[in-house]
Design a protein around this motif. Structure first.
Motif, PDB file in Angstrom:
ATOM      1  N   GLY A  22      33.069  95.260 114.393  1.00 32.66           N
ATOM      2  CA  GLY A  22      34.363  94.729 113.992  1.00 32.66           C
ATOM      3  C   GLY A  22      35.468  94.671 115.002  1.00 32.66           C
ATOM      4  O   GLY A  22      36.392  93.882 114.839  1.00 32.66           O
ATOM      5  N   ALA A  26      38.968  92.406 115.111  1.00 30.77           N
ATOM      6  CA  ALA A  26      40.209  93.087 114.738  1.00 30.77           C
ATOM      7  C   ALA A  26      41.298  92.860 115.769  1.00 30.77           C
ATOM      8  O   ALA A  26      42.485  92.814 115.441  1.00 30.77           O
ATOM      9  CB  ALA A  26      39.956  94.584 114.563  1.00 30.77           C
ATOM     10  N   SER A  32      48.483  93.718 114.295  1.00 27.39           N
ATOM     11  CA  SER A  32      48.271  94.829 115.214  1.00 27.39           C
ATOM     12  C   SER A  32      49.606  95.251 115.828  1.00 27.39           C
ATOM     13  O   SER A  32      50.513  94.437 115.999  1.00 27.39           O
ATOM     14  CB  SER A  32      47.295  94.434 116.323  1.00 27.39           C
ATOM     15  OG  SER A  32      46.034  94.083 115.795  1.00 27.39           O
ATOM     16  N   TYR A  71      42.893  94.542 110.542  1.00 29.43           N
ATOM     17  CA  TYR A  71      41.518  94.571 110.047  1.00 29.43           C
ATOM     18  C   TYR A  71      40.903  93.177 110.135  1.00 29.43           C
ATOM     19  O   TYR A  71      41.596  92.163 109.984  1.00 29.43           O
ATOM     20  CB  TYR A  71      41.488  95.048 108.592  1.00 29.43           C
ATOM     21  CG  TYR A  71      41.840  96.501 108.413  1.00 29.43           C
ATOM     22  CD1 TYR A  71      40.852  97.481 108.462  1.00 29.43           C
ATOM     23  CD2 TYR A  71      43.162  96.895 108.213  1.00 29.43           C
ATOM     24  CE1 TYR A  71      41.169  98.822 108.306  1.00 29.43           C
ATOM     25  CE2 TYR A  71      43.489  98.234 108.049  1.00 29.43           C
ATOM     26  CZ  TYR A  71      42.496  99.190 108.099  1.00 29.43           C
ATOM     27  OH  TYR A  71      42.817 100.517 107.942  1.00 29.43           O
ATOM     28  N   THR A  72      39.606  93.142 110.388  1.00 31.28           N
ATOM     29  CA  THR A  72      38.903  91.870 110.361  1.00 31.28           C
ATOM     30  C   THR A  72      38.927  91.295 108.954  1.00 31.28           C
ATOM     31  O   THR A  72      39.119  92.011 107.971  1.00 31.28           O
ATOM     32  CB  THR A  72      37.446  92.056 110.810  1.00 31.28           C
ATOM     33  OG1 THR A  72      36.810  92.997 109.934  1.00 31.28           O
ATOM     34  CG2 THR A  72      37.376  92.564 112.233  1.00 31.28           C
ATOM     35  N   GLY A  77      36.998  95.062 105.867  1.00 34.26           N
ATOM     36  CA  GLY A  77      37.661  94.859 107.144  1.00 34.26           C
ATOM     37  C   GLY A  77      37.456  96.047 108.049  1.00 34.26           C
ATOM     38  O   GLY A  77      37.381  97.194 107.594  1.00 34.26           O
ATOM     39  N   PHE A  78      37.332  95.763 109.359  1.00 36.80           N
ATOM     40  CA  PHE A  78      37.131  96.818 110.338  1.00 36.80           C
ATOM     41  C   PHE A  78      38.253  96.792 111.369  1.00 36.80           C
ATOM     42  O   PHE A  78      38.845  95.738 111.633  1.00 36.80           O
ATOM     43  CB  PHE A  78      35.784  96.663 111.047  1.00 36.80           C
ATOM     44  CG  PHE A  78      34.603  96.808 110.141  1.00 36.80           C
ATOM     45  CD1 PHE A  78      34.094  98.065 109.839  1.00 36.80           C
ATOM     46  CD2 PHE A  78      34.003  95.688 109.576  1.00 36.80           C
ATOM     47  CE1 PHE A  78      33.003  98.203 108.996  1.00 36.80           C
ATOM     48  CE2 PHE A  78      32.915  95.810 108.741  1.00 36.80           C
ATOM     49  CZ  PHE A  78      32.412  97.081 108.446  1.00 36.80           C
ATOM     50  N   GLY A  79      38.531  97.939 111.950  1.00 37.27           N
ATOM     51  CA  GLY A  79      39.567  98.010 112.959  1.00 37.27           C
ATOM     52  C   GLY A  79      39.425  99.240 113.822  1.00 37.27           C
ATOM     53  O   GLY A  79      38.527 100.071 113.624  1.00 37.27           O
ATOM     54  N   LYS A 123      38.090 102.440 111.787  1.00 37.24           N
ATOM     55  CA  LYS A 123      38.524 102.353 110.397  1.00 37.24           C
ATOM     56  C   LYS A 123      37.899 101.164 109.690  1.00 37.24           C
ATOM     57  O   LYS A 123      37.592 100.136 110.294  1.00 37.24           O
ATOM     58  CB  LYS A 123      40.055 102.276 110.333  1.00 37.24           C
ATOM     59  CG  LYS A 123      40.674 101.128 111.117  1.00 37.24           C
ATOM     60  CD  LYS A 123      42.192 101.238 111.153  1.00 37.24           C
ATOM     61  CE  LYS A 123      42.830 100.045 111.879  1.00 37.24           C
ATOM     62  NZ  LYS A 123      44.305 100.156 111.951  1.00 37.24           N
ATOM     63  N   ALA A 124      37.736 101.338 108.390  1.00 36.43           N
ATOM     64  CA  ALA A 124      37.210 100.284 107.524  1.00 36.43           C
ATOM     65  C   ALA A 124      38.060 100.245 106.270  1.00 36.43           C
ATOM     66  O   ALA A 124      38.573 101.285 105.821  1.00 36.43           O
ATOM     67  CB  ALA A 124      35.747 100.534 107.171  1.00 36.43           C
ATOM     68  N   LYS A 125      38.225  99.050 105.700  1.00 40.62           N
ATOM     69  CA  LYS A 125      39.096  98.888 104.543  1.00 40.62           C
ATOM     70  C   LYS A 125      38.452  97.983 103.505  1.00 40.62           C
ATOM     71  O   LYS A 125      37.958  96.903 103.818  1.00 40.62           O
ATOM     72  CB  LYS A 125      40.439  98.293 104.981  1.00 40.62           C
ATOM     73  CG  LYS A 125      41.456  98.153 103.866  1.00 40.62           C
ATOM     74  CD  LYS A 125      42.775  97.623 104.403  1.00 40.62           C
ATOM     75  CE  LYS A 125      43.824  97.516 103.303  1.00 40.62           C
ATOM     76  NZ  LYS A 125      45.114  96.977 103.827  1.00 40.62           N
ATOM     77  N   ARG A 130      40.845 103.013 102.436  1.00 39.03           N
ATOM     78  CA  ARG A 130      40.562 103.027 103.860  1.00 39.03           C
ATOM     79  C   ARG A 130      39.697 104.231 104.231  1.00 39.03           C
ATOM     80  O   ARG A 130      39.897 105.328 103.713  1.00 39.03           O
ATOM     81  CB  ARG A 130      41.871 103.094 104.650  1.00 39.03           C
ATOM     82  CG  ARG A 130      42.729 101.828 104.569  1.00 39.03           C
ATOM     83  CD  ARG A 130      44.031 102.010 105.317  1.00 39.03           C
ATOM     84  NE  ARG A 130      44.929 102.925 104.618  1.00 39.03           N
ATOM     85  CZ  ARG A 130      45.910 103.583 105.208  1.00 39.03           C
ATOM     86  NH1 ARG A 130      46.083 103.497 106.513  1.00 39.03           N
ATOM     87  NH2 ARG A 130      46.696 104.372 104.500  1.00 39.03           N
TER      88      ARG A 130
END
Length: 425
Positions: A22, A26, A32, A71-72, A77-79, A123-125, A130
Protein backbone atom coordinates in the motif's frame (compact mmCIF):
# COMPACT_ATOMS: atom_id res chain seq x y z
CA UNK A 1 -6.33 -10.52 24.83
CA UNK A 2 -4.09 -13.59 24.92
CA UNK A 3 -5.18 -14.37 21.35
CA UNK A 4 -3.66 -11.20 19.88
CA UNK A 5 -1.23 -11.94 17.09
CA UNK A 6 2.37 -12.43 18.20
CA UNK A 7 4.17 -9.11 17.76
CA UNK A 8 7.65 -10.21 16.55
CA UNK A 9 6.11 -12.17 13.67
CA UNK A 10 4.01 -9.17 12.70
CA UNK A 11 7.00 -6.87 12.69
CA UNK A 12 8.80 -9.04 10.15
CA UNK A 13 6.76 -10.61 7.36
CA UNK A 14 3.46 -8.92 8.15
CA UNK A 15 4.91 -5.42 8.20
CA UNK A 16 6.71 -5.83 4.91
CA UNK A 17 3.59 -7.21 3.29
CA UNK A 18 1.53 -4.16 4.24
CA UNK A 19 4.27 -1.78 3.20
CA UNK A 20 4.71 -3.29 -0.27
CA UNK A 21 0.96 -3.56 -0.80
CA UNK A 22 0.00 0.00 0.00
CA UNK A 23 2.63 2.61 0.65
CA UNK A 24 3.27 3.53 -2.98
CA UNK A 25 -0.40 4.43 -3.41
CA UNK A 26 -0.70 6.08 0.01
CA UNK A 27 1.98 8.58 -0.92
CA UNK A 28 -0.36 10.00 -3.55
CA UNK A 29 -3.26 10.65 -1.20
CA UNK A 30 -3.89 14.36 -0.78
CA UNK A 31 -4.49 14.35 2.98
CA UNK A 32 -0.91 13.39 3.85
CA UNK A 33 0.85 15.79 6.27
CA UNK A 34 4.45 16.53 7.23
CA UNK A 35 5.32 18.67 10.28
CA UNK A 36 8.55 19.61 12.00
CA UNK A 37 8.47 20.57 15.69
CA UNK A 38 11.34 22.40 17.37
CA UNK A 39 11.46 22.05 21.17
CA UNK A 40 13.91 23.93 23.34
CA UNK A 41 13.84 22.57 26.92
CA UNK A 42 15.56 23.81 30.08
CA UNK A 43 15.09 21.84 33.32
CA UNK A 44 16.58 22.90 36.67
CA UNK A 45 15.90 20.75 39.74
CA UNK A 46 17.56 22.24 42.82
CA UNK A 47 17.51 19.70 45.67
CA UNK A 48 17.11 20.77 49.30
CA UNK A 49 18.35 19.20 52.51
CA UNK A 50 20.49 16.07 52.69
CA UNK A 51 20.93 14.73 49.15
CA UNK A 52 23.53 12.77 47.13
CA UNK A 53 23.27 15.28 44.26
CA UNK A 54 22.82 19.01 44.72
CA UNK A 55 21.03 19.52 41.42
CA UNK A 56 19.84 18.07 38.12
CA UNK A 57 20.22 20.83 35.57
CA UNK A 58 20.37 20.53 31.77
CA UNK A 59 19.43 22.37 28.59
CA UNK A 60 18.71 20.70 25.26
CA UNK A 61 17.26 21.23 21.80
CA UNK A 62 15.02 18.69 20.10
CA UNK A 63 13.48 18.26 16.66
CA UNK A 64 10.51 16.00 15.90
CA UNK A 65 9.58 15.30 12.27
CA UNK A 66 6.20 13.65 11.75
CA UNK A 67 5.21 12.41 8.27
CA UNK A 68 1.71 10.94 8.16
CA UNK A 69 0.34 9.51 4.94
CA UNK A 70 -3.28 9.23 3.98
CA UNK A 71 -4.81 5.88 3.01
CA UNK A 72 -4.99 4.12 -0.32
CA UNK A 73 -8.40 3.88 -1.95
CA UNK A 74 -10.57 0.78 -1.67
CA UNK A 75 -12.42 -1.18 0.99
CA UNK A 76 -9.18 -1.51 2.94
CA UNK A 77 -6.86 1.50 2.92
CA UNK A 78 -3.16 1.28 3.71
CA UNK A 79 -0.69 3.90 4.82
CA UNK A 80 2.60 4.64 6.54
CA UNK A 81 3.61 7.13 9.26
CA UNK A 82 7.20 8.08 10.07
CA UNK A 83 8.51 9.83 13.19
CA UNK A 84 12.12 11.03 13.24
CA UNK A 85 13.51 12.60 16.43
CA UNK A 86 16.83 14.23 17.30
CA UNK A 87 18.03 15.52 20.68
CA UNK A 88 21.02 17.89 20.98
CA UNK A 89 22.85 18.76 24.21
CA UNK A 90 23.23 22.48 24.83
CA UNK A 91 24.42 22.39 28.44
CA UNK A 92 25.12 19.58 30.92
CA UNK A 93 27.70 18.27 33.37
CA UNK A 94 28.30 14.87 35.06
CA UNK A 95 27.51 16.39 38.46
CA UNK A 96 24.00 17.49 37.39
CA UNK A 97 22.69 14.90 34.95
CA UNK A 98 19.49 12.94 35.54
CA UNK A 99 16.86 15.28 34.10
CA UNK A 100 15.87 12.67 31.47
CA UNK A 101 16.40 15.30 28.78
CA UNK A 102 19.63 13.75 27.52
CA UNK A 103 20.94 10.18 27.50
CA UNK A 104 23.97 9.65 29.77
CA UNK A 105 26.37 6.91 30.83
CA UNK A 106 25.22 5.63 34.27
CA UNK A 107 28.83 4.88 35.30
CA UNK A 108 30.63 8.09 34.25
CA UNK A 109 27.43 10.18 34.22
CA UNK A 110 28.72 11.85 31.06
CA UNK A 111 25.97 12.80 28.62
CA UNK A 112 25.92 12.25 24.89
CA UNK A 113 26.19 15.26 22.61
CA UNK A 114 23.25 14.04 20.53
CA UNK A 115 20.87 11.12 20.15
CA UNK A 116 18.29 10.24 17.53
CA UNK A 117 15.66 7.68 16.64
CA UNK A 118 13.31 6.76 13.81
CA UNK A 119 9.87 5.22 14.27
CA UNK A 120 7.69 3.68 11.57
CA UNK A 121 3.99 2.87 11.82
CA UNK A 122 2.21 0.82 9.18
CA UNK A 123 -1.54 1.31 9.18
CA UNK A 124 -4.69 -0.11 7.67
CA UNK A 125 -8.21 1.31 7.74
CA UNK A 126 -11.66 -0.21 7.22
CA UNK A 127 -14.56 2.21 7.66
CA UNK A 128 -13.81 3.94 11.01
CA UNK A 129 -11.51 1.19 12.34
CA UNK A 130 -7.74 1.56 12.15
CA UNK A 131 -4.99 -1.00 12.77
CA UNK A 132 -1.58 0.48 13.62
CA UNK A 133 1.57 -1.62 13.59
CA UNK A 134 4.99 -0.45 14.80
CA UNK A 135 5.82 2.73 16.72
CA UNK A 136 2.95 3.84 18.97
CA UNK A 137 2.21 6.96 21.01
CA UNK A 138 -0.81 5.88 23.08
CA UNK A 139 -2.58 8.36 25.36
CA UNK A 140 -4.80 6.24 27.62
CA UNK A 141 -5.30 5.95 31.40
CA UNK A 142 -3.45 2.61 31.52
CA UNK A 143 -0.62 3.48 29.11
CA UNK A 144 0.56 6.91 28.03
CA UNK A 145 3.57 7.83 25.91
CA UNK A 146 4.90 10.57 28.16
CA UNK A 147 5.53 13.90 26.35
CA UNK A 148 7.01 15.54 29.44
CA UNK A 149 10.64 15.78 28.29
CA UNK A 150 12.59 16.82 25.19
CA UNK A 151 11.45 13.87 23.06
CA UNK A 152 8.33 11.78 23.74
CA UNK A 153 8.35 8.24 25.03
CA UNK A 154 7.18 5.66 22.46
CA UNK A 155 6.11 2.03 22.44
CA UNK A 156 6.37 -0.77 19.86
CA UNK A 157 3.34 -2.90 19.22
CA UNK A 158 0.03 -3.43 17.48
CA UNK A 159 -2.90 -1.14 18.25
CA UNK A 160 -6.54 -1.27 17.11
CA UNK A 161 -8.69 1.86 17.32
CA UNK A 162 -12.35 1.78 16.27
CA UNK A 163 -15.12 4.38 16.12
CA UNK A 164 -17.58 2.17 14.23
CA UNK A 165 -19.78 1.68 17.30
CA UNK A 166 -22.03 4.75 17.67
CA UNK A 167 -20.96 7.10 20.48
CA UNK A 168 -18.00 4.90 21.39
CA UNK A 169 -14.25 4.75 20.84
CA UNK A 170 -12.80 1.27 21.35
CA UNK A 171 -9.13 0.41 21.94
CA UNK A 172 -7.20 -2.88 21.92
CA UNK A 173 -3.51 -3.53 21.66
CA UNK A 174 -0.34 -5.33 22.60
CA UNK A 175 2.99 -3.60 23.23
CA UNK A 176 6.24 -5.51 23.55
CA UNK A 177 8.93 -2.81 23.89
CA UNK A 178 9.37 0.80 25.03
CA UNK A 179 11.72 3.55 23.90
CA UNK A 180 12.23 5.88 26.84
CA UNK A 181 12.32 9.66 26.59
CA UNK A 182 16.13 9.88 26.79
CA UNK A 183 16.94 6.66 24.94
CA UNK A 184 17.60 5.59 21.35
CA UNK A 185 16.71 1.91 21.54
CA UNK A 186 13.74 -0.27 22.50
CA UNK A 187 13.79 -2.09 25.83
CA UNK A 188 11.46 -4.52 27.65
CA UNK A 189 8.65 -2.97 29.66
CA UNK A 190 8.98 -2.62 33.43
CA UNK A 191 7.17 -0.79 36.19
CA UNK A 192 8.09 2.41 37.95
CA UNK A 193 9.45 1.75 41.42
CA UNK A 194 10.30 5.08 43.07
CA UNK A 195 10.88 4.95 46.82
CA UNK A 196 11.61 1.21 46.53
CA UNK A 197 7.96 0.24 46.08
CA UNK A 198 8.44 -2.92 44.02
CA UNK A 199 11.13 -5.48 43.18
CA UNK A 200 13.63 -3.82 40.81
CA UNK A 201 14.68 -5.37 37.50
CA UNK A 202 11.48 -7.22 36.67
CA UNK A 203 10.47 -6.73 33.03
CA UNK A 204 8.11 -8.13 30.42
CA UNK A 205 7.64 -8.05 26.65
CA UNK A 206 3.87 -8.38 26.71
CA UNK A 207 1.54 -5.54 27.67
CA UNK A 208 -2.10 -6.04 26.65
CA UNK A 209 -4.85 -3.44 26.79
CA UNK A 210 -8.56 -3.42 26.03
CA UNK A 211 -11.25 -0.82 26.68
CA UNK A 212 -12.90 2.32 25.47
CA UNK A 213 -14.89 5.50 25.99
CA UNK A 214 -18.67 5.71 25.65
CA UNK A 215 -20.46 9.05 25.23
CA UNK A 216 -23.61 8.40 27.25
CA UNK A 217 -24.85 11.89 26.45
CA UNK A 218 -23.33 15.16 25.19
CA UNK A 219 -22.32 15.92 28.78
CA UNK A 220 -21.42 12.45 30.14
CA UNK A 221 -18.57 10.14 29.05
CA UNK A 222 -17.97 6.74 30.67
CA UNK A 223 -14.53 5.10 30.48
CA UNK A 224 -13.23 1.58 31.14
CA UNK A 225 -9.87 -0.06 30.40
CA UNK A 226 -8.17 -3.32 31.37
CA UNK A 227 -4.40 -3.79 31.13
CA UNK A 228 -1.97 -6.61 31.84
CA UNK A 229 1.82 -6.54 32.01
CA UNK A 230 2.47 -10.27 31.77
CA UNK A 231 3.62 -11.89 35.05
CA UNK A 232 3.88 -8.49 36.76
CA UNK A 233 0.51 -6.77 37.19
CA UNK A 234 -3.09 -6.37 36.05
CA UNK A 235 -4.99 -3.10 36.21
CA UNK A 236 -8.60 -2.01 35.68
CA UNK A 237 -9.57 1.61 35.18
CA UNK A 238 -13.05 3.13 35.40
CA UNK A 239 -13.72 6.81 34.84
CA UNK A 240 -16.47 9.39 34.48
CA UNK A 241 -16.35 12.79 32.78
CA UNK A 242 -19.35 15.07 33.31
CA UNK A 243 -20.07 18.70 32.41
CA UNK A 244 -23.05 20.42 34.04
CA UNK A 245 -24.24 24.00 33.37
CA UNK A 246 -24.49 25.62 36.77
CA UNK A 247 -25.46 29.25 37.25
CA UNK A 248 -23.37 31.50 35.00
CA UNK A 249 -20.69 28.84 34.58
CA UNK A 250 -20.08 25.13 34.12
CA UNK A 251 -19.15 22.42 36.65
CA UNK A 252 -16.84 19.71 35.36
CA UNK A 253 -16.44 16.39 37.18
CA UNK A 254 -13.52 14.00 36.53
CA UNK A 255 -13.56 10.69 38.44
CA UNK A 256 -10.75 8.13 38.05
CA UNK A 257 -10.47 4.75 39.79
CA UNK A 258 -7.61 2.26 39.26
CA UNK A 259 -7.66 -1.28 40.69
CA UNK A 260 -4.23 -2.95 40.47
CA UNK A 261 -3.03 -6.42 41.47
CA UNK A 262 -0.19 -8.79 40.61
CA UNK A 263 -0.32 -11.04 37.53
CA UNK A 264 0.98 -14.57 37.03
CA UNK A 265 4.36 -15.09 38.68
CA UNK A 266 4.29 -11.58 40.23
CA UNK A 267 7.92 -10.98 39.27
CA UNK A 268 7.91 -7.43 40.68
CA UNK A 269 6.44 -8.57 43.99
CA UNK A 270 3.04 -8.04 45.53
CA UNK A 271 0.73 -5.49 43.89
CA UNK A 272 -2.41 -4.57 45.82
CA UNK A 273 -3.78 -1.07 45.29
CA UNK A 274 -6.98 0.83 44.62
CA UNK A 275 -6.40 4.45 43.64
CA UNK A 276 -9.58 6.55 43.68
CA UNK A 277 -9.69 10.24 42.86
CA UNK A 278 -12.13 12.95 41.87
CA UNK A 279 -11.66 16.51 40.62
CA UNK A 280 -14.42 19.12 40.54
CA UNK A 281 -13.75 22.23 38.44
CA UNK A 282 -16.05 25.22 38.17
CA UNK A 283 -15.45 27.36 35.11
CA UNK A 284 -16.88 30.85 34.93
CA UNK A 285 -15.63 33.23 32.26
CA UNK A 286 -11.82 33.24 32.23
CA UNK A 287 -11.63 31.64 35.70
CA UNK A 288 -11.46 27.93 36.58
CA UNK A 289 -11.55 26.81 40.24
CA UNK A 290 -10.75 23.20 41.03
CA UNK A 291 -10.73 21.01 44.13
CA UNK A 292 -9.85 17.34 44.22
CA UNK A 293 -9.16 14.39 46.49
CA UNK A 294 -7.30 11.12 45.85
CA UNK A 295 -6.70 8.13 48.10
CA UNK A 296 -4.48 5.05 47.85
CA UNK A 297 -5.92 1.88 49.41
CA UNK A 298 -4.42 -1.59 49.74
CA UNK A 299 -1.04 -2.98 50.75
CA UNK A 300 1.10 -1.29 48.08
CA UNK A 301 1.49 1.90 46.08
CA UNK A 302 -0.22 2.30 42.73
CA UNK A 303 1.58 0.61 39.84
CA UNK A 304 2.31 2.14 36.44
CA UNK A 305 4.80 1.74 33.59
CA UNK A 306 8.27 3.19 34.07
CA UNK A 307 9.40 6.20 32.11
CA UNK A 308 6.22 8.22 32.48
CA UNK A 309 3.64 9.36 34.98
CA UNK A 310 0.44 7.82 36.35
CA UNK A 311 -2.73 9.33 34.86
CA UNK A 312 -4.19 10.30 38.21
CA UNK A 313 -5.25 13.48 40.00
CA UNK A 314 -1.61 14.55 40.39
CA UNK A 315 -0.94 14.13 36.63
CA UNK A 316 1.40 16.91 35.51
CA UNK A 317 3.08 17.37 38.88
CA UNK A 318 6.79 17.83 38.22
CA UNK A 319 8.60 16.35 41.24
CA UNK A 320 6.51 13.43 42.59
CA UNK A 321 3.53 11.20 41.76
CA UNK A 322 1.54 11.22 45.06
CA UNK A 323 0.60 7.50 44.84
CA UNK A 324 2.60 6.08 47.78
CA UNK A 325 1.04 3.37 50.01
CA UNK A 326 -1.97 4.67 52.01
CA UNK A 327 -1.45 8.22 50.75
CA UNK A 328 -4.33 10.70 50.87
CA UNK A 329 -4.02 13.76 48.63
CA UNK A 330 -5.94 17.02 48.49
CA UNK A 331 -5.58 19.31 45.48
CA UNK A 332 -6.52 22.92 44.80
CA UNK A 333 -6.15 24.46 41.35
CA UNK A 334 -6.83 27.82 39.71
CA UNK A 335 -6.55 28.63 35.98
CA UNK A 336 -6.95 32.00 34.27
CA UNK A 337 -7.24 32.95 30.58
CA UNK A 338 -5.71 36.40 30.05
CA UNK A 339 -7.70 36.89 26.86
CA UNK A 340 -10.30 38.41 29.19
CA UNK A 341 -7.96 41.35 29.81
CA UNK A 342 -6.85 41.76 26.23
CA UNK A 343 -3.91 39.31 26.07
CA UNK A 344 -5.12 36.37 23.95
CA UNK A 345 -2.80 33.36 24.02
CA UNK A 346 -1.62 33.94 27.58
CA UNK A 347 -2.82 31.62 30.35
CA UNK A 348 -1.79 30.91 33.91
CA UNK A 349 -2.19 28.14 36.47
CA UNK A 350 -1.68 27.81 40.24
CA UNK A 351 -1.92 24.44 41.99
CA UNK A 352 -1.35 23.08 45.47
CA UNK A 353 -1.25 19.39 46.44
CA UNK A 354 -0.81 17.93 49.91
CA UNK A 355 -0.37 14.21 50.54
CA UNK A 356 -0.52 12.67 54.02
CA UNK A 357 -0.61 9.26 55.78
CA UNK A 358 2.22 7.95 53.55
CA UNK A 359 3.25 4.51 54.78
CA UNK A 360 6.96 3.95 54.01
CA UNK A 361 8.65 2.54 57.16
CA UNK A 362 12.03 2.20 55.43
CA UNK A 363 11.96 5.88 54.47
CA UNK A 364 10.86 7.46 57.71
CA UNK A 365 7.60 6.07 59.08
CA UNK A 366 3.90 5.48 58.52
CA UNK A 367 2.48 9.00 58.71
CA UNK A 368 4.73 10.85 56.30
CA UNK A 369 3.65 13.76 54.14
CA UNK A 370 4.55 15.65 50.97
CA UNK A 371 3.38 18.82 49.26
CA UNK A 372 3.75 20.54 45.91
CA UNK A 373 3.16 24.14 44.85
CA UNK A 374 3.01 24.61 41.07
CA UNK A 375 2.94 27.83 39.06
CA UNK A 376 2.70 28.02 35.28
CA UNK A 377 2.52 30.70 32.60
CA UNK A 378 2.16 29.86 28.93
CA UNK A 379 1.86 32.03 25.86
CA UNK A 380 1.05 31.14 22.24
CA UNK A 381 1.70 33.74 19.54
CA UNK A 382 -1.63 34.45 17.87
CA UNK A 383 -0.58 36.01 14.55
CA UNK A 384 2.35 37.03 12.38
CA UNK A 385 5.23 35.05 10.87
CA UNK A 386 5.72 32.90 14.00
CA UNK A 387 2.05 32.27 14.72
CA UNK A 388 1.78 29.22 16.95
CA UNK A 389 5.14 29.72 18.69
CA UNK A 390 4.61 28.72 22.32
CA UNK A 391 6.50 29.59 25.47
CA UNK A 392 5.80 27.84 28.77
CA UNK A 393 7.47 28.57 32.12
CA UNK A 394 6.78 26.33 35.13
CA UNK A 395 7.97 26.62 38.71
CA UNK A 396 7.51 23.92 41.33
CA UNK A 397 8.26 23.84 45.08
CA UNK A 398 8.18 20.26 46.38
CA UNK A 399 8.73 19.23 50.00
CA UNK A 400 8.45 15.97 51.95
CA UNK A 401 9.58 14.54 55.28
CA UNK A 402 10.95 11.27 53.87
CA UNK A 403 14.60 10.34 54.44
CA UNK A 404 17.37 11.29 52.00
CA UNK A 405 17.20 7.76 50.53
CA UNK A 406 13.84 8.53 48.92
CA UNK A 407 13.62 8.80 45.14
CA UNK A 408 11.52 11.96 45.39
CA UNK A 409 13.45 14.55 47.38
CA UNK A 410 12.58 18.10 48.40
CA UNK A 411 13.45 20.50 45.61
CA UNK A 412 12.71 23.69 43.73
CA UNK A 413 12.23 23.01 40.04
CA UNK A 414 12.07 25.26 36.98
CA UNK A 415 11.14 24.20 33.46
CA UNK A 416 11.16 26.39 30.36
CA UNK A 417 9.85 25.19 26.99
CA UNK A 418 9.89 27.00 23.65
CA UNK A 419 8.06 25.04 20.96
CA UNK A 420 7.31 25.80 17.34
CA UNK A 421 5.82 23.60 14.62
CA UNK A 422 6.22 24.15 10.89
CA UNK A 423 3.70 22.52 8.56
CA UNK A 424 5.87 21.36 5.68
CA UNK A 425 3.13 19.57 3.72
Amino acid sequence: MKALINCPWLFSLGSMGMLLAGVSQAALVSDSTVTLTSRNFYLDRDYKGETPYAAAREWAQGFILRAQSGYTEGAVGFGLDLTAMVGLKLDSSPDRTGTQLIEFNPVTRKTRDEYSELGTTLKAKVSKTRLLLGTQFPSLPVITASPARLLPQSFRGVYLLSEDVPNATLHAGRMDKVNQRDSTDYQPLYIASPNGRFTPGASSTQFDLLGGDYRWSPSVTLRYFHAELSNIYQQDFAGLLHALPLGPGKLKTDIRVFNSREDGRAEAGRVDNVSAGAMLTYQIGPHSYGVGYMRQMGDTAMVYLAGGEPVVLSDGTMSADFVNPDERTWALRYDYDFAAVGIPGLSGMLRYLHGSHINLPRLGGSHLSESSKDLELSYVVQSGPVKGLSLRVRQNFYRNDLTAAATFRSDNETRVNIDYTWKLW
